[in-house]
Design a protein around this motif. Structure first.
Motif, PDB file in Angstrom:
ATOM      1  N   SER A 366       0.855  -1.193   0.000  1.00  0.00           N
ATOM      2  CA  SER A 366       0.000   0.000   0.000  1.00  0.00           C
ATOM      3  C   SER A 366       0.886   1.237   0.000  1.00  0.00           C
ATOM      4  CB  SER A 366      -0.904   0.009   1.235  1.00  0.00           C
ATOM      5  OG  SER A 366      -0.118   0.146   2.413  1.00  0.00           O
ATOM      6  N   LEU A 367       0.316   2.407  -0.240  1.00  0.00           N
ATOM      7  CA  LEU A 367       1.082   3.652  -0.249  1.00  0.00           C
ATOM      8  C   LEU A 367       1.731   3.874   1.111  1.00  0.00           C
ATOM      9  CD1 LEU A 367       1.914   6.305  -1.616  1.00  0.00           C
ATOM     10  CD2 LEU A 367      -0.277   7.283  -0.883  1.00  0.00           C
ATOM     11  N   HIS A 368       0.989   3.609   2.178  1.00  0.00           N
ATOM     12  CA  HIS A 368       1.500   3.790   3.535  1.00  0.00           C
ATOM     13  C   HIS A 368       2.703   2.872   3.788  1.00  0.00           C
ATOM     14  CE1 HIS A 368       1.060   4.574   7.909  1.00  0.00           C
ATOM     15  NE2 HIS A 368       1.500   3.331   8.028  1.00  0.00           N
ATOM     16  N   ASP A 369       2.547   1.610   3.439  1.00  0.00           N
ATOM     17  CA  ASP A 369       3.627   0.651   3.669  1.00  0.00           C
ATOM     18  C   ASP A 369       4.835   0.937   2.784  1.00  0.00           C
ATOM     19  OD1 ASP A 369       2.137  -0.641   5.568  1.00  0.00           O
ATOM     20  OD2 ASP A 369       1.392  -2.202   4.220  1.00  0.00           O
ATOM     21  N   THR A 370       4.585   1.425   1.577  1.00  0.00           N
ATOM     22  CA  THR A 370       5.694   1.776   0.684  1.00  0.00           C
ATOM     23  C   THR A 370       6.522   2.908   1.272  1.00  0.00           C
ATOM     24  OG1 THR A 370       4.365   1.123  -1.232  1.00  0.00           O
ATOM     25  CG2 THR A 370       6.310   2.460  -1.662  1.00  0.00           C
ATOM     26  N   LEU A 371       5.847   3.958   1.756  1.00  0.00           N
ATOM     27  CA  LEU A 371       6.543   5.086   2.368  1.00  0.00           C
ATOM     28  C   LEU A 371       7.340   4.626   3.598  1.00  0.00           C
ATOM     29  CD1 LEU A 371       3.855   7.916   2.171  1.00  0.00           C
ATOM     30  CD2 LEU A 371       6.164   8.011   1.207  1.00  0.00           C
ATOM     31  N   ARG A 372       6.705   3.833   4.436  1.00  0.00           N
ATOM     32  CA  ARG A 372       7.376   3.377   5.652  1.00  0.00           C
ATOM     33  C   ARG A 372       8.620   2.543   5.322  1.00  0.00           C
ATOM     34  NH1 ARG A 372       3.823  -0.054   9.707  1.00  0.00           N
ATOM     35  NH2 ARG A 372       4.013  -1.534   7.974  1.00  0.00           N
ATOM     36  N   THR A 373       8.499   1.682   4.292  1.00  0.00           N
ATOM     37  CA  THR A 373       9.634   0.846   3.898  1.00  0.00           C
ATOM     38  C   THR A 373      10.786   1.701   3.351  1.00  0.00           C
ATOM     39  OG1 THR A 373       8.120  -0.961   3.364  1.00  0.00           O
ATOM     40  CG2 THR A 373      10.341  -1.112   2.479  1.00  0.00           C
ATOM     41  N   LEU A 374      10.450   2.670   2.503  1.00  0.00           N
ATOM     42  CA  LEU A 374      11.481   3.552   1.936  1.00  0.00           C
ATOM     43  C   LEU A 374      12.210   4.324   3.024  1.00  0.00           C
ATOM     44  CD1 LEU A 374       9.571   4.954  -1.187  1.00  0.00           C
ATOM     45  CD2 LEU A 374      11.447   3.303  -1.176  1.00  0.00           C
ATOM     46  N   LEU A 375      11.463   4.821   3.997  1.00  0.00           N
ATOM     47  CA  LEU A 375      12.084   5.575   5.092  1.00  0.00           C
ATOM     48  C   LEU A 375      12.926   4.657   5.970  1.00  0.00           C
ATOM     49  CD1 LEU A 375       9.000   7.786   6.024  1.00  0.00           C
ATOM     50  CD2 LEU A 375      11.153   8.606   4.999  1.00  0.00           C
ATOM     51  N   ALA A 376      12.456   3.433   6.147  1.00  0.00           N
ATOM     52  CA  ALA A 376      13.184   2.492   7.000  1.00  0.00           C
ATOM     53  C   ALA A 376      14.519   2.094   6.399  1.00  0.00           C
ATOM     54  CB  ALA A 376      12.320   1.255   7.240  1.00  0.00           C
ATOM     55  N   LEU A 405      12.512   6.869  11.587  1.00  0.00           N
ATOM     56  CA  LEU A 405      13.853   7.268  12.013  1.00  0.00           C
ATOM     57  C   LEU A 405      14.122   6.848  13.456  1.00  0.00           C
ATOM     58  CD1 LEU A 405      14.005  10.813  10.372  1.00  0.00           C
ATOM     59  CD2 LEU A 405      15.260   8.765   9.672  1.00  0.00           C
ATOM     60  N   ALA A 406      13.091   6.936  14.295  1.00  0.00           N
ATOM     61  CA  ALA A 406      13.267   6.537  15.696  1.00  0.00           C
ATOM     62  C   ALA A 406      13.481   5.030  15.806  1.00  0.00           C
ATOM     63  CB  ALA A 406      12.035   6.952  16.499  1.00  0.00           C
ATOM     64  N   GLU A 407      12.776   4.260  15.002  1.00  0.00           N
ATOM     65  CA  GLU A 407      12.965   2.812  15.021  1.00  0.00           C
ATOM     66  C   GLU A 407      14.375   2.422  14.575  1.00  0.00           C
ATOM     67  OE1 GLU A 407       9.846   1.293  12.619  1.00  0.00           O
ATOM     68  OE2 GLU A 407       8.285   1.598  14.146  1.00  0.00           O
ATOM     69  N   LYS A 408      14.937   3.218  13.626  1.00  0.00           N
ATOM     70  CA  LYS A 408      16.320   2.967  13.180  1.00  0.00           C
ATOM     71  C   LYS A 408      17.351   3.545  14.144  1.00  0.00           C
ATOM     72  CE  LYS A 408      17.724   3.551   9.074  1.00  0.00           C
ATOM     73  NZ  LYS A 408      18.093   4.254   7.814  1.00  0.00           N
ATOM     74  N   HIS A 437      11.636   5.149  22.794  1.00  0.00           N
ATOM     75  CA  HIS A 437      12.796   4.352  22.391  1.00  0.00           C
ATOM     76  C   HIS A 437      13.973   4.543  23.359  1.00  0.00           C
ATOM     77  CE1 HIS A 437      10.427   4.245  18.671  1.00  0.00           C
ATOM     78  NE2 HIS A 437      11.111   3.139  18.385  1.00  0.00           N
ATOM     79  N   HIS A 438      13.640   4.953  24.589  1.00  0.00           N
ATOM     80  CA  HIS A 438      14.603   4.998  25.703  1.00  0.00           C
ATOM     81  C   HIS A 438      15.781   5.936  25.445  1.00  0.00           C
ATOM     82  CE1 HIS A 438      12.287   1.506  26.884  1.00  0.00           C
ATOM     83  NE2 HIS A 438      12.654   0.867  25.775  1.00  0.00           N
ATOM     84  N   ASN A 439      15.474   7.088  24.896  1.00  0.00           N
ATOM     85  CA  ASN A 439      16.539   8.072  24.667  1.00  0.00           C
ATOM     86  C   ASN A 439      16.047   9.446  25.130  1.00  0.00           C
ATOM     87  OD1 ASN A 439      18.631   9.713  23.747  1.00  0.00           O
ATOM     88  ND2 ASN A 439      18.909   8.529  21.853  1.00  0.00           N
ATOM     89  N   LYS A 440      16.139   9.662  26.448  1.00  0.00           N
ATOM     90  CA  LYS A 440      15.684  10.938  27.003  1.00  0.00           C
ATOM     91  C   LYS A 440      16.633  12.086  26.624  1.00  0.00           C
ATOM     92  CE  LYS A 440      13.058   9.203  30.941  1.00  0.00           C
ATOM     93  NZ  LYS A 440      12.885   9.245  32.415  1.00  0.00           N
ATOM     94  N   TYR A 441      17.883  11.723  26.361  1.00  0.00           N
ATOM     95  CA  TYR A 441      18.841  12.760  25.967  1.00  0.00           C
ATOM     96  C   TYR A 441      18.387  13.461  24.678  1.00  0.00           C
ATOM     97  CZ  TYR A 441      23.119  14.902  24.208  1.00  0.00           C
ATOM     98  OH  TYR A 441      24.026  15.804  23.695  1.00  0.00           O
ATOM     99  N   GLU A 442      18.012  12.662  23.685  1.00  0.00           N
ATOM    100  CA  GLU A 442      17.523  13.245  22.432  1.00  0.00           C
ATOM    101  C   GLU A 442      16.176  13.932  22.642  1.00  0.00           C
ATOM    102  OE1 GLU A 442      18.849  13.556  19.448  1.00  0.00           O
ATOM    103  OE2 GLU A 442      20.721  12.596  20.060  1.00  0.00           O
ATOM    104  N   ALA A 443      15.358  13.361  23.523  1.00  0.00           N
ATOM    105  CA  ALA A 443      14.032  13.936  23.756  1.00  0.00           C
ATOM    106  C   ALA A 443      14.142  15.354  24.303  1.00  0.00           C
ATOM    107  CB  ALA A 443      13.253  13.041  24.717  1.00  0.00           C
ATOM    108  N   LYS A 444      15.127  15.588  25.166  1.00  0.00           N
ATOM    109  CA  LYS A 444      15.270  16.917  25.779  1.00  0.00           C
ATOM    110  C   LYS A 444      15.572  18.001  24.748  1.00  0.00           C
ATOM    111  CE  LYS A 444      16.723  15.198  30.303  1.00  0.00           C
ATOM    112  NZ  LYS A 444      17.821  15.089  31.286  1.00  0.00           N
ATOM    113  N   LYS A 445      16.113  17.612  23.591  1.00  0.00           N
ATOM    114  CA  LYS A 445      16.433  18.587  22.545  1.00  0.00           C
ATOM    115  C   LYS A 445      15.188  19.253  21.986  1.00  0.00           C
ATOM    116  CE  LYS A 445      20.632  16.213  20.944  1.00  0.00           C
ATOM    117  NZ  LYS A 445      21.294  15.562  19.781  1.00  0.00           N
ATOM    118  N   TYR A 446      14.074  18.566  22.103  1.00  0.00           N
ATOM    119  CA  TYR A 446      12.854  19.084  21.467  1.00  0.00           C
ATOM    120  C   TYR A 446      11.891  19.707  22.468  1.00  0.00           C
ATOM    121  CZ  TYR A 446      14.729  15.927  17.954  1.00  0.00           C
ATOM    122  OH  TYR A 446      15.557  15.280  17.077  1.00  0.00           O
ATOM    123  N   VAL A 447      12.209  19.606  23.764  1.00  0.00           N
ATOM    124  CA  VAL A 447      11.295  20.144  24.782  1.00  0.00           C
ATOM    125  C   VAL A 447      11.123  21.646  24.615  1.00  0.00           C
ATOM    126  CG1 VAL A 447      10.973  20.524  27.255  1.00  0.00           C
ATOM    127  CG2 VAL A 447      11.797  18.312  26.434  1.00  0.00           C
TER     128      VAL A 447
END
Length: 510
Positions: A366-376, A405-408, A437-447
């Motif tokens: 599907s279009l959704h799965d195609t986009l997700r695969t390309l990004l992955a 990106l977070a999954e990767k 994804h257990h990365n509070k360090y990166e999360a703080k960058k966007y707060v």
């Protein structure tokens, strides 16, 4: 017996003498059995003292079966001197003799002995009466002997009805009405069997009229098909509500009719047509296509081609089916379906091209799965191209790319993506996905980029109680302050709790 018959005073003496010898019970039994072996009614009366058992004509046979009564003499007289003699032997013999004397009459002519009657059974006797067409007598005997209806009266009536339909001198209407009135709702009678007999005698119309009285459609339909009355059989099957019965008739029609007549017949019966379509969806796809063509049903034809395309493994065949679907949707004036199908064709071609260039198996996604695969797999430029070509909503694309990106755990690319332009989904999702994804360090960058309304939630997500408190106090939001307080520890966060309580009191006053 002679002494009893002549009402002699010595009868009592002899009976007492026999009783004293212990032979009275045996004497009574022998008198009863002797009556059964006698052919003459007068002798039977001597032994059992029964009123006349012989009838003078068939007309009054039935009446006599019920009018006979037994007077006490001989066996019955002797039986009075016994306290424990079973009455069944006496009663059964009287009953049997009534039946035997009725059939021995010269107008019937069945001179059975009692022994023969017991060996042949009542059922065989009834059969003999039926074959001689002595239906009234047979029915009365059945009722008198209380034979189960399906073995007795109903069986006799069915034989009578089968005989009645063979009478050529009466019209079909008269015979059908006569049989219906006579049989009524008698148990165990199948009108279909009588109708079958009528059909075998060449009286098809009479058979059809008789089938109208048959309450079971499962008995009506097979005979109607046998009589080549398929239209009527189909109507009866539909009225019954039995889908299996409808399928039986439809299958018969399909084998008997040419294709055009078969389809025209189904068009006049919407229920049968609907059921046949359901059958074809699972068993005969080509026939289903012909049905849609016959009805000029372009919408369903379009749907048919779309479903057929998914069964094709070759891209060219799949696209050809989809193109046929587009043509049918256009004929049906369904612009949305036509446009959606065209986009599916474009997506298939894009997937095939990308598969050939990059080696990624994408065809059929599907279009959704195609986009997700390309990004992955890191094909961000191709994903961007697909996003623009198919006008994927911004929010949808940003969520897809964020999660991919977070999954990767490609945090650098995620940060670049967040800074590329203003996020249409805000920045709280960036915080939450990083924390997930257990990365509070990166999360703080966007707060810091989260909107004021969501800052408390963002600070709490990364575990920053002080930052959350500052944001809540700044907004003077009593609800947010209460949320933070519920997460504070009275011992380790005492100063923060006091500060929040003061802010809460101030917010409450205002």
């Amino acid at each position: 017996v002679v002494w009893i018959y002549h009402k002699s005073q010595k009868a009592d003496e002899y009976l007492r003498e026999i009783k004293e010898q212990g032979l009275l019970a045996e004497a009574v039994r022998q008198c009863v059995e002797a009556a059964g072996h006698e052919q003459e009614a007068e002798t039977q009366k001597t032994l059992l003292r029964v009123k006349p058992l012989v009838c003078t004509s068939i007309k009054n046979l039935a009446h006599s079966l019920f009018s006979l009564s037994i007077s006490v003499s001989a066996a019955s007289f002797g039986k009075c001197f016994l306290s424990n003699f079973p009455p069944e032997l006496f009663v059964i013999m009287c009953r049997d003799l009534r039946v035997l004397n009725a059939v021995r009459d010269y107008t019937v002519g069945i001179p059975l002995t009692h022994t023969q009657f017991k060996q042949m059974t009542v059922q065989v006797l009834i059969d003999r009466l039926v074959y001689r067409k002595l239906y009234p007598l047979a029915i009365e005997i059945c009722r008198y002997l209380k034979t189960p209806e399906y073995q007795g009266v109903s069986r006799v009536l069915k034989h009578w009805a089968c005989c009645k339909v063979q009478q050529k001198e009466e019209s079909d209407e008269v015979i059908a009405r006569t049989i219906s009135l006579k049989l009524g709702e008698a148990a165990g009678i199948s009108y279909s069997e009588i109708a079958t007999k009528a059909y075998e005698c060449g009286r098809t119309e009479l058979a059809i009229k008789l089938l109208e009285f048959e309450p079971r459609s499962g008995e009506q339909v097979p005979l109607l098909l046998k009589m080549k009355r398929s239209q009527l059989a189909l109507s009866k099957a539909i009225e019954s509500g039995d889908t299996d019965l409808v399928y039986t008739v439809v299958t018969y029609l399909k084998n008997e009719m040419n294709r055009g007549d078969f389809f025209m017949t189904l068009r006049n019966q919407p229920v049968a047509l609907s059921l046949y379509r359901q059958f074809c969806k699972h068993q005969e796809q080509d026939t289903l296509k012909d049905l849609f063509n016959q009805d000029d049903d372009h919408q369903e034809l379009g749907n048919f081609y779309v479903k057929a395309s998914y069964k094709e493994k070759r891209l060219e065949a799949r696209v050809a089916h989809l193109q046929s679907a587009v043509d049918e949707y256009n004929k049906a004036k369904n612009e949305f379906a036509a446009k959606t199908t065209e986009e599916e064709m474009r997506l298939l071609r894009f997937q095939k091209k990308l598969e050939e260039e990059k080696g990624e198996s994408l065809v059929g996604f599907s279009l959704h799965d195609t986009l997700r695969t390309l990004l992955a797999v890191g094909l961000h430029k191709h994903a961007e191209q697909l996003y623009k070509d198919f006008k994927v909503p911004d929010k949808r694309f940003w969520w897809l790319k964020l999660t991919a990106l977070a999954e990767k755990e490609d945090w650098e690319e995620l940060e670049k993506f967040a800074k590329s332009k203003k996020s249409p989904i805000g920045y709280l999702p960036f915080v939450e996905v990083c924390v997930k994804h257990h990365n509070k360090y990166e999360a703080k960058k966007y707060v810091s980029r989260v909107t004021p309304e969501q800052k408390v939630k963002a600070h709490l997500a990364v575990g920053d109680m002080e930052g959350a408190a500052d944001a809540a106090i700044e907004r003077r939001n009593e609800g947010e302050i209460s949320t933070i307080l519920s997460r504070c520890s009275p011992t380790t966060d005492r100063a923060l709790v006091e500060r929040l309580n003061r802010a809460k009191s101030t917010a409450a006053k205002k």
